[in-house]
Design a protein around this motif. Structure first.
Motif, short mmCIF file in Angstrom:
data_model
loop_
_atom_site.label_atom_id
_atom_site.label_comp_id
_atom_site.label_asym_id
_atom_site.label_seq_id
_atom_site.Cartn_x
_atom_site.Cartn_y
_atom_site.Cartn_z
N ALA A 195 0.67 -1.09 0.12
CA ALA A 195 -0.06 -0.14 -0.25
C ALA A 195 0.90 1.34 0.03
O ALA A 195 0.49 2.14 -0.86
CB ALA A 195 -0.84 -0.02 1.30
N TRP A 196 2.02 1.13 0.56
CA TRP A 196 2.69 2.26 0.80
C TRP A 196 3.42 2.66 -0.63
O TRP A 196 3.71 3.82 -1.03
CB TRP A 196 3.93 2.23 1.83
CG TRP A 196 5.04 3.27 2.00
CD1 TRP A 196 4.88 4.27 2.50
CD2 TRP A 196 6.22 3.08 1.39
NE1 TRP A 196 6.02 5.09 2.36
CE2 TRP A 196 6.79 4.26 1.52
CE3 TRP A 196 6.86 2.18 0.49
CZ2 TRP A 196 8.11 4.50 1.03
CZ3 TRP A 196 8.33 2.56 0.20
CH2 TRP A 196 8.73 3.74 0.52
N GLN A 197 4.15 1.46 -1.13
CA GLN A 197 4.49 1.46 -2.40
C GLN A 197 3.72 2.07 -3.54
O GLN A 197 4.28 2.79 -4.40
CB GLN A 197 5.08 0.10 -3.06
CG GLN A 197 6.16 -0.56 -2.24
CD GLN A 197 6.81 -1.61 -2.93
OE1 GLN A 197 5.90 -2.71 -3.19
NE2 GLN A 197 7.92 -1.90 -3.00
N LYS A 198 2.33 1.86 -3.21
CA LYS A 198 1.30 2.19 -4.57
C LYS A 198 1.10 3.69 -4.38
O LYS A 198 1.18 4.47 -5.16
CB LYS A 198 -0.02 1.58 -4.14
CG LYS A 198 -0.89 1.99 -5.15
CD LYS A 198 -2.28 1.16 -4.88
CE LYS A 198 -3.19 1.52 -5.91
NZ LYS A 198 -4.49 0.85 -5.77
N LYS A 199 1.40 4.09 -3.00
CA LYS A 199 1.08 5.59 -2.67
C LYS A 199 2.15 6.25 -3.35
O LYS A 199 2.08 7.39 -3.68
CB LYS A 199 0.57 5.78 -1.36
CG LYS A 199 -0.64 5.55 -0.64
CD LYS A 199 -0.84 5.79 0.85
CE LYS A 199 -2.15 5.60 1.37
NZ LYS A 199 -2.50 5.85 2.75
N GLU A 200 3.52 5.64 -2.60
CA GLU A 200 4.45 6.43 -3.30
C GLU A 200 4.77 6.61 -4.73
O GLU A 200 5.20 7.61 -5.04
CB GLU A 200 5.86 5.72 -2.73
CG GLU A 200 7.02 6.46 -3.02
CD GLU A 200 7.28 7.60 -2.09
OE1 GLU A 200 8.20 8.24 -2.34
OE2 GLU A 200 6.53 7.86 -1.24
N ALA A 201 4.38 5.58 -5.46
CA ALA A 201 4.31 5.60 -7.24
C ALA A 201 3.48 6.66 -7.46
O ALA A 201 3.62 7.52 -8.40
CB ALA A 201 3.92 4.26 -7.55
N GLU A 202 2.29 6.78 -6.76
CA GLU A 202 1.27 7.81 -7.11
C GLU A 202 1.84 9.30 -6.91
O GLU A 202 1.57 10.35 -7.47
CB GLU A 202 -0.14 7.57 -6.48
CG GLU A 202 -0.81 6.34 -6.94
CD GLU A 202 -1.89 6.25 -6.20
OE1 GLU A 202 -2.24 6.75 -5.11
OE2 GLU A 202 -2.84 5.37 -6.39
N ARG A 203 2.47 9.25 -5.85
CA ARG A 203 2.87 10.67 -5.46
C ARG A 203 3.85 11.17 -6.42
O ARG A 203 4.14 12.03 -6.92
CB ARG A 203 3.76 10.55 -3.95
CG ARG A 203 3.97 11.98 -3.50
CD ARG A 203 4.70 11.73 -2.11
NE ARG A 203 6.00 10.96 -2.31
CZ ARG A 203 7.02 11.61 -2.67
NH1 ARG A 203 7.18 12.80 -3.13
NH2 ARG A 203 8.20 10.99 -2.77
N GLU A 237 9.68 13.53 -10.87
CA GLU A 237 9.77 12.38 -11.84
C GLU A 237 9.75 12.95 -13.25
O GLU A 237 10.33 12.39 -14.31
CB GLU A 237 8.57 11.55 -11.40
CG GLU A 237 8.56 10.18 -12.15
CD GLU A 237 9.54 9.31 -11.74
OE1 GLU A 237 9.88 8.34 -12.53
OE2 GLU A 237 10.09 9.44 -10.54
N LYS A 238 8.99 14.06 -13.55
CA LYS A 238 9.11 14.64 -14.87
C LYS A 238 10.41 15.03 -14.89
O LYS A 238 11.21 14.96 -16.27
CB LYS A 238 8.03 15.76 -14.96
CG LYS A 238 7.91 16.61 -16.37
CD LYS A 238 7.60 15.55 -17.31
CE LYS A 238 7.56 16.43 -18.94
NZ LYS A 238 6.92 15.69 -19.85
#
Length: 370
Positions: free
Chosen positions: A26-34, A41-42
């Motif tokens: 869940a933390w990885q998913k939130k981090e990826a979304e952030r 990231e751009k």
């Protein structure tokens, strides 16, 4: 003594591990979304893309559009195809190099080789990035000359004998050190292309150039013209005129004499208004100006129904630090002008591919002193 092994029920810690794994995912998913929403990231993507382009030798102007990096994969593939096509065509050209073409490049050259005088059969000269300052008077012997391509040298003047080249079609003396143009050039009545850009000190053209009725392309950018030369207004077939980055205060009221004009580049001047005569240029499709000082312009230019793509650039120039060595100033100024020209060339090519233009464009300038 052997290893001690503790035996207990694994199911007791299974649920604990599953809970921890779920929380970690869940933390990885939130981090990826952030990160996806983050500008970092751009920026990382753009840096990787730029590094890839540099590794493959792709010029910045090819992937930088209006100050922004286009990171699309399709663009990279397109650039690579074009580069490969260019390399293949270059290799093919080298394989069957024409005996009628003379090429010279490199700062070790300070004057033309003596043997050149005997090769009067040549039709093209391509000389660039040398320290050559003068073109010899024996150029009049080259009666079949069609192209004189002499950019980025140290040429300070053109010989009057250039007027003897009756078959000359293209003359490129951009980014040299010319301060005047010989009136005899007006005798080259078959000229179609003239490029005097980046000489920095040119202020006028001789009236005799009015005889050049076949000219379709003129580039006077990055000089010191305070007005559009009269001879330019008499080039009845002119289609492309670049007089950007000069000292123009106004345009002549009879600018509509250029009935064939299609592209008119005026940015980086001191224009405060545009004459209504521009509306009479029925074939004009692209007009680029600097909007910083404009207070009056024909409203029809901004009308969506008009075929003209009207672009007003808003600039924010940053004063460059003055160097003590004037030669270094001149060199760095020419390099900067050349870079700006390449960027604008890419921008204009991009504009031509669009169906419409942006309502305004802000050009941001950066300077860095190490």
């Amino acid at each position: 003594m052997g290893h001690k092994v503790v035996v207990f029920d694994i199911s007791a810690i299974r649920s604990l591990w599953e809970t921890r794994v779920k929380k970690h995912k869940a933390w990885q998913k939130k981090e990826a979304e952030r990160l996806e929403r983050s500008a970092l990231e751009k920026i990382k993507e753009e840096w990787n893309f730029v590094a890839e382009c540099r590794r493959k030798g792709i010029p910045q102007a090819a992937y930088c559009r209006n100050g922004f990096v286009d990171t699309s994969v399709r663009l990279l593939e397109k650039i690579e195809r074009n580069c490969l096509a260019g390399q293949s065509s270059l290799s093919e050209r080298n394989k069957r190099r024409s005996p009628f073409v003379f090429e010279l490049s490199g700062t070790e050259w300070k004057e033309l080789p003596e043997s050149l005088k005997e090769q009067t059969h040549l039709k093209e000269w391509h000389i660039n990035n040398t320290l050559i300052q003068t073109i010899p008077s024996y150029i009049e012997l080259f009666q079949v000359m069609r192209i004189l391509d002499l950019p980025k040298n140290q040429i300070t003047c053109l010989p009057v004998e250039i007027g003897c080249l009756k078959n000359l079609k293209e003359l490129n003396v951009s980014f040299n050190h010319l301060k005047s143009v010989p009136a005899e050039l007006g005798d080259c009545e078959n000229l179609e292309k003239l490029d005097f850009s980046g000489n920095l000190e040119l202020t006028e053209l001789p009236f005799e150039l009015s005889n050049l009725k076949q000219v379709t392309f003129v580039d006077l950018s990055a000089n010191k013209f305070s007005s559009v030369p009269i001879c330019i207004l008499r080039m009845s077939n002119l289609q492309w005129l670049d007089i950007s980055n000069n000292s123009l205060n106004d345009l002549p009221q009879d600018i509509d004499r250029l009935e064939e004009l299609q592209t008119f580049l005026l940015y980086k001047n001191k224009l405060t208004y545009l004459p209504y005569a521009l509306l009479n240029l029925k074939k004009l499709t692209l007009l680029v100006v600097s909007g910083d000082h404009l207070v009056e312009l024909p409203t029809a230019l901004c009308d969506a129904s008009t075929p003209v793509k009207f672009v007003s650039l808003m600039d924010n120039p940053i004063d460059n630090t003055q160097c003590q060595d004037s030669e270094e100033v001149m060199e760095s100024e020419q390099d900067r002008q050349h870079f700006d020209k390449e960027v604008m060339k890419a921008y204009i090519e991009d504009l031509k591919e669009r169906e419409s233009v942006p309502s305004y464009t802000t050009k941001v300038s950066f300077s860095l002193q190490l």
